[in-house]
Design an enzyme around this catalytic site. Structure first.
Site, PDB file in Angstrom:
ATOM      1  N   ASP A   7       0.809  -1.221   0.000  1.00 56.07           N
ATOM      2  CA  ASP A   7       0.000   0.000   0.000  1.00 56.07           C
ATOM      3  C   ASP A   7       0.840   1.268   0.000  1.00 56.07           C
ATOM      4  OD1 ASP A   7      -2.360  -1.567   2.206  1.00 56.07           O
ATOM      5  OD2 ASP A   7      -2.293  -1.533   0.025  1.00 56.07           O
ATOM      6  N   CYS A   8       2.004   1.236   0.625  1.00 54.84           N
ATOM      7  CA  CYS A   8       2.834   2.449   0.623  1.00 54.84           C
ATOM      8  C   CYS A   8       4.004   2.280  -0.330  1.00 54.84           C
ATOM      9  CB  CYS A   8       3.299   2.792   2.035  1.00 54.84           C
ATOM     10  SG  CYS A   8       4.484   1.634   2.679  1.00 54.84           S
TER      11      CYS A   8
END
Length: 98
Positions: free
Chosen positions: A63-64
């Site tokens: 996600d990051c």
């Protein structure tokens, strides 16, 4: 104590150092032959860091975009910049560029 309670790891280290100081003082000030109450925050610290913090997981997640091993620049006043630098480097494995 010389430990600064910034971030999850720093706060845990700070609690551990306070625990050692309290126990040392309790032993030193206890009357001869009396039982000393020993303070133990280890279980509390483990519970708090086990489920509350997702910083380490987040830094490695898709996600990051996998920030682990990446570089960052931190801006701000000395206190906030020092805290953020410490958290990014110690807890999220992000290299902070000076």
């Amino acid at each position: 104590t010389d430990t600064v309670p910034m971030g999850i790891l720093g706060t845990n280290d700070w609690i551990t150092s306070i625990q050692a100081i309290v126990n040392e003082q309790a032993k030193a000030l206890a009357p001869e032959g009396e039982e000393v109450l020993i303070v133990d925050f280890d279980d509390y610290s483990k519970r708090q860091t086990l489920h509350v913090s997702q910083a380490a997981w987040f830094s490695r997640s898709v996600d990051c975009q996998n920030l682990t091993g990446k570089r960052a620049v931190v801006f701000g006043d000395a206190t906030h910049a020092a805290m953020m630098t410490r958290i990014l480097s110690r807890e999220m494995c992000i290299r902070v560029v000076c």
